[in-house]
Design a protein around this motif. Structure first.
Motif, mmCIF file in Angstrom:
data_model
loop_
_atom_site.group_PDB
_atom_site.id
_atom_site.type_symbol
_atom_site.label_atom_id
_atom_site.label_comp_id
_atom_site.label_asym_id
_atom_site.label_seq_id
_atom_site.Cartn_x
_atom_site.Cartn_y
_atom_site.Cartn_z
ATOM 1 N N ILE A 63 75.652 86.040 39.149
ATOM 2 C CA ILE A 63 74.893 85.223 38.560
ATOM 3 C C ILE A 63 73.665 85.875 37.896
ATOM 4 C CG2 ILE A 63 73.468 82.950 38.994
ATOM 5 C CD1 ILE A 63 75.505 82.445 41.483
ATOM 6 N N ASN A 64 72.862 86.756 38.882
ATOM 7 C CA ASN A 64 71.564 86.992 38.250
ATOM 8 C C ASN A 64 71.807 88.082 37.344
ATOM 9 O OD1 ASN A 64 70.052 85.689 40.102
ATOM 10 N ND2 ASN A 64 70.156 87.173 41.685
ATOM 11 N N ARG A 65 72.860 88.872 37.321
ATOM 12 C CA ARG A 65 73.017 89.840 36.069
ATOM 13 C C ARG A 65 74.091 89.476 35.090
ATOM 14 N NH1 ARG A 65 73.647 95.794 39.549
ATOM 15 N NH2 ARG A 65 71.727 95.473 40.662
ATOM 16 N N LYS A 66 74.578 88.078 35.112
ATOM 17 C CA LYS A 66 75.320 87.754 34.318
ATOM 18 C C LYS A 66 76.676 88.383 33.780
ATOM 19 C CE LYS A 66 71.956 84.584 32.136
ATOM 20 N NZ LYS A 66 71.165 84.530 33.308
ATOM 21 N N GLN A 67 77.347 89.206 35.054
ATOM 22 C CA GLN A 67 78.253 90.013 34.883
ATOM 23 C C GLN A 67 79.261 89.588 36.245
ATOM 24 O OE1 GLN A 67 77.193 94.266 35.277
ATOM 25 N NE2 GLN A 67 75.241 93.885 33.775
ATOM 26 N N THR A 68 80.575 90.064 36.017
ATOM 27 C CA THR A 68 81.489 89.896 37.247
ATOM 28 C C THR A 68 81.260 90.882 38.104
ATOM 29 O OG1 THR A 68 83.061 91.258 36.129
ATOM 30 C CG2 THR A 68 83.321 88.988 35.803
ATOM 31 N N ARG B 88 80.427 85.525 36.270
ATOM 32 C CA ARG B 88 78.859 85.448 36.111
ATOM 33 C C ARG B 88 78.316 84.057 36.294
ATOM 34 N NH1 ARG B 88 78.522 86.437 29.567
ATOM 35 N NH2 ARG B 88 77.472 84.346 29.235
ATOM 36 N N ARG B 89 78.969 83.193 36.621
ATOM 37 C CA ARG B 89 78.411 81.871 37.071
ATOM 38 C C ARG B 89 78.822 81.588 38.616
ATOM 39 N NH1 ARG B 89 81.754 77.561 33.995
ATOM 40 N NH2 ARG B 89 83.243 79.460 34.125
ATOM 41 N N GLY B 90 78.903 82.499 39.181
ATOM 42 C CA GLY B 90 79.285 82.763 40.755
ATOM 43 C C GLY B 90 80.263 82.078 41.263
ATOM 44 N N TYR C 93 84.437 98.971 51.865
ATOM 45 C CA TYR C 93 84.590 98.070 50.871
ATOM 46 C C TYR C 93 83.414 98.295 50.109
ATOM 47 C CZ TYR C 93 81.346 95.107 53.645
ATOM 48 O OH TYR C 93 80.299 94.348 54.321
ATOM 49 N N LEU C 94 83.667 98.065 48.629
ATOM 50 C CA LEU C 94 82.726 98.580 47.894
ATOM 51 C C LEU C 94 82.273 97.126 46.872
ATOM 52 C CD1 LEU C 94 81.223 101.126 46.385
ATOM 53 C CD2 LEU C 94 83.448 101.090 44.654
ATOM 54 N N ASN C 95 80.780 97.370 46.576
ATOM 55 C CA ASN C 95 80.387 96.213 45.462
ATOM 56 C C ASN C 95 80.520 97.090 44.368
ATOM 57 O OD1 ASN C 95 78.535 95.040 43.711
ATOM 58 N ND2 ASN C 95 77.880 93.890 45.680
ATOM 59 N N SER C 96 81.021 96.308 43.414
ATOM 60 C CA SER C 96 81.214 96.823 41.925
ATOM 61 C C SER C 96 80.010 97.016 40.998
ATOM 62 C CB SER C 96 82.356 96.084 41.403
ATOM 63 O OG SER C 96 81.863 94.906 40.867
#
Length: 163
Positions: free
Chosen positions: A65-70, A121-123, A83-86
């Motif tokens: 949401i904050n970065r407006k990216q998936t 991007r909308r969560g 596990y990895l956060n993209s």
């Protein structure tokens, strides 16, 4: 201990029977409690890892949401039981938890586990599913479930159903 004799003070060395009994009682309690305490600490690993995963999923959602990216959490990446956060490239290794915590390919109910959870991007979750974690003895099994609106819930397997 000091004993008063008529003319002199005499010093005694050693322990009294009461002191020795107290020390032996404490040692017995430690020995008796050690095995259940160790077992309890081992079982805490799966629960703690599950809460960490839940928190990291919520963080991934907020980052999207904050970065407006998936943003995705990719399971078993870069290695097995990690596990990895993209977006922030944060990697969590389940080996850091007690009790041999690991991911399961499917839950005890036979449903397949997700390889990744992605938030738009909308969560909102655009890849749905569940992630299963268990301890080495498979005595504690957890499911972290993500729903379309982005809700995240945690369930524990009780032997016949999720609670």
């Amino acid at each position: 201990c000091l004993h008063r004799n008529e003319e002199m003070l005499k010093e005694c060395n050693g322990f009294t029977l009461l002191e020795l009994s107290v020390v032996m009682g404490i040692i017995c309690l430690v020995v008796i409690a050690a095995a259940p305490l160790h077992s309890w600490l081992q079982r805490q690993g799966a629960g703690l890892a599950t809460e960490q995963l839940r928190g990291d999923l919520q963080m991934a959602r907020l980052m999207a949401i904050n970065r407006k990216q998936t943003c995705s959490l990719v399971i078993n990446a870069p290695s097995r039981n990690q596990y990895l956060n993209s977006l922030n490239r944060q990697c969590v290794d389940l080996a850091s938890y007690r009790g041999g915590v690991h991911f399961l390919r499917q839950g005890p109910d036979g449903k397949a586990a997700s390889d990744a959870i992605t938030f738009n991007r909308r969560g909102m979750a655009i890849s749905l599913g569940s992630i299963y974690l268990a301890d080495e003895q498979m005595s504690d099994i957890y499911r972290v479930r993500v729903l379309t609106p982005g809700g995240i819930s945690v369930f524990r397997w009780s032997g016949d159903d999720w609670h």
